[in-house]
Design a protein around this motif. Structure first.
Motif, PDB file in Angstrom:
ATOM      1  N   MET A 194     -45.637 -27.428   0.529  1.00 32.36           N
ATOM      2  CA  MET A 194     -46.710 -27.898   1.417  1.00 32.36           C
ATOM      3  C   MET A 194     -46.535 -29.387   1.727  1.00 32.36           C
ATOM      4  O   MET A 194     -46.797 -29.757   2.871  1.00 32.36           O
ATOM      5  CB  MET A 194     -48.061 -28.095   0.430  1.00 32.36           C
ATOM      6  N   ALA A 195     -45.782 -29.945   1.116  1.00 33.28           N
ATOM      7  CA  ALA A 195     -45.475 -31.684   1.411  1.00 33.28           C
ATOM      8  C   ALA A 195     -44.469 -31.426   2.277  1.00 33.28           C
ATOM      9  O   ALA A 195     -44.584 -32.557   3.455  1.00 33.28           O
ATOM     10  CB  ALA A 195     -44.837 -32.115   0.160  1.00 33.28           C
ATOM     11  N   ASN A 196     -43.645 -30.763   2.384  1.00 29.35           N
ATOM     12  CA  ASN A 196     -42.688 -30.616   3.655  1.00 29.35           C
ATOM     13  C   ASN A 196     -43.367 -30.132   4.901  1.00 29.35           C
ATOM     14  O   ASN A 196     -43.262 -30.676   6.028  1.00 29.35           O
ATOM     15  CB  ASN A 196     -41.531 -29.517   3.332  1.00 29.35           C
ATOM     16  N   PRO A 230     -51.150 -32.819  -0.754  1.00 31.78           N
ATOM     17  CA  PRO A 230     -49.533 -32.321  -1.337  1.00 31.78           C
ATOM     18  C   PRO A 230     -49.451 -33.415  -1.986  1.00 31.78           C
ATOM     19  O   PRO A 230     -48.525 -34.157  -2.104  1.00 31.78           O
ATOM     20  CB  PRO A 230     -48.791 -32.290  -0.020  1.00 31.78           C
ATOM     21  N   GLY A 231     -49.940 -33.675  -3.000  1.00 31.16           N
ATOM     22  CA  GLY A 231     -49.717 -34.576  -4.566  1.00 31.16           C
ATOM     23  C   GLY A 231     -50.187 -34.250  -5.718  1.00 31.16           C
ATOM     24  O   GLY A 231     -51.090 -33.071  -6.013  1.00 31.16           O
ATOM     25  N   PRO A 232     -49.750 -34.770  -6.948  1.00 30.30           N
ATOM     26  CA  PRO A 232     -50.368 -34.319  -8.182  1.00 30.30           C
ATOM     27  C   PRO A 232     -51.639 -34.977  -8.398  1.00 30.30           C
ATOM     28  O   PRO A 232     -52.033 -36.057  -7.730  1.00 30.30           O
ATOM     29  CB  PRO A 232     -49.275 -35.178  -9.027  1.00 30.30           C
ATOM     30  N   GLY A 233     -52.366 -34.486  -9.400  1.00 31.90           N
ATOM     31  CA  GLY A 233     -53.489 -35.069  -9.827  1.00 31.90           C
ATOM     32  C   GLY A 233     -54.830 -34.479  -9.069  1.00 31.90           C
ATOM     33  O   GLY A 233     -55.795 -35.009  -9.562  1.00 31.90           O
ATOM     34  N   ASP A 234     -54.817 -33.522  -8.384  1.00 32.82           N
ATOM     35  CA  ASP A 234     -56.031 -33.024  -7.802  1.00 32.82           C
ATOM     36  C   ASP A 234     -55.763 -31.604  -7.408  1.00 32.82           C
ATOM     37  O   ASP A 234     -54.670 -31.207  -7.757  1.00 32.82           O
ATOM     38  CB  ASP A 234     -56.417 -33.938  -6.704  1.00 32.82           C
TER      39      ASP A 234
END
Length: 383
Positions: A194-196, A230-234
């Protein structure tokens, strides 16, 4: 991860004297268009990132992937040494841009599910909406998705946003097919994918405490809006589904004679659409061969895409228009029996009159359409 050959951003290279495309990623062979050839590059044990040989497929020390329109001979030992025959030309190209630059015919994209980046004006439909607006837009529900602590799991929960009448077996089958497809090679494969994906394809939308990305998938009956975080915490994604048939039934084209046919929710949405102090979404569309057996409506476009499509369509009956906030619709450029006109209807509709986005769009259309179709000319006024 493997990327989709049609969606990747490549580096333009020359490989053994032939034009080619290079990417650091592995390419999903199933997405390579007919007529193209895909090879892997292998790095040395001392410098795995520096390509030294060309092979049909590399498992260890993969140093990149190349696409070519012409086959490259691989000797019987299974590899071909580069020996300085891979030259980077200093520009980035997509596959369609590469084909255009080199005069290569690109086979049509026959995928059922094609993700396009959302425009900033579409940001609102990717987040929670009031119940009245959900009903007017034909919202069926959304899937909340999380990749887990390690980023490789797939937890999902369905949240209905309408009655069971829209949550039909047909819809459930298509939703399952869609999710399974974009889990293979798209942004729902895992958190890294997803981040990519988001980093390479744009789609930035406002809202949320960190940057979110929006992508739209439209089929014959449904529109899907995928919001990626695309990130941690959610939670990492929300996939919202809308029934286009229900939407068309609920939202009639704005006109005084038709307003009595709108629900109270629809009337409130029209009033909001006419308030130029509020944020709005705009979805451009092309309607071609209307009132004929072959009529076709292409919606969910950006303005540049709508202009390009309008100018590319050679039929004598076509319209370019816009839907604002999913409720108010107006045609801006109309061709009927080969005669083209720039309509002024938008100046008489409260939802569009005085809207700076529409005023700017009309000026762009005036220049773009006239410039590309000078033989037809353009006149002011409605039909």
């Amino acid at each position: 991860m493997s990327v989709n050959a049609r969606e990747e951003q490549y580096e333009h290279v020359e490989l053994f004297g032939k034009p080619a495309l290079f990417t650091d990623s592995r390419v999903d062979r199933g997405t390579i268009p007919e007529g193209f050839h895909c090879y892997d590059l292998r790095g040395s044990d001392y410098d795995p990132g520096k390509p030294t040989t060309l092979e049909n497929q590399v498992v260890v020390n993969h140093a990149g992937t190349v696409l070519t329109a012409e086959p490259i001979t691989i000797p019987k030992e299974g590899f071909r040494r580069l020996r300085g025959k891979l030259n980077f030309l200093g520009e980035c190209l997509t596959l369609p841009e590469f084909c255009e630059e080199h005069g290569i015919a690109l086979p049509p994209d026959n995928r059922k599910f094609i993700l396009r980046p959302a425009s900033p004006n579409e940001a609102g439909i990717f987040y929670a909406l009031p119940k009245e607006q959900d009903a007017a837009l034909g919202a069926i529900g959304h899937v909340r998705i999380d990749f887990g602590r390690g980023g490789d799991e797939f937890w999902h929960t369905w949240h209905p946003r309408s009655g069971e009448s829209l949550n039909s077996p047909e819809f459930k089958a298509e939703l399952t097919e869609l999710v399974n497809e974009i889990r293979k090679t798209g942004p729902l494969k895992n958190l890294s994918a997803m981040a990519n994906y988001c980093g390479n394809r744009g789609g930035e939308i406002e809202g949320g405490w960190r940057q979110n990305y929006g992508y739209v998938i439209e089929t014959e009956r449904y529109r899907y809006c995928l919001r990626c975080n695309p990130g941690p915490g959610d939670y990492h994604a929300y996939l919202t589904a809308f029934d286009l048939r229900a939407q068309r039934m609920n939202m009639k084209q704005e006109a005084p004679a038709q307003e009595h046919g709108l629900t109270e929710a629809g009337k409130e949405m029209l009033r909001n659409a006419a308030d130029n102090t509020l944020p709005h979404s705009y979805s451009w569309f092309i309607f071609q061969d209307y009132n004929t057996p072959s009529e076709k409506l292409t919606g969910g476009l950006t303005l540049p895409d709508a202009i390009r499509l309008y100018n590319d369509i050679g039929c004598g009956s076509k319209r370019l228009g816009v839907t604002k906030d999913g409720i108010a619709t107006v045609d801006l450029v109309i061709t009927l029996n080969g005669e083209q006109q720039l309509s002024e209807d938008y100046t008489r509709l409260a939802s569009f009159s005085g809207d700076p986005v529409i005023v700017e769009a009309v000026e762009k259309l005036r220049g773009a359409i006239i410039e590309q179709t000078p033989e037809q000319g353009i006149t002011m006024g409605g039909l």
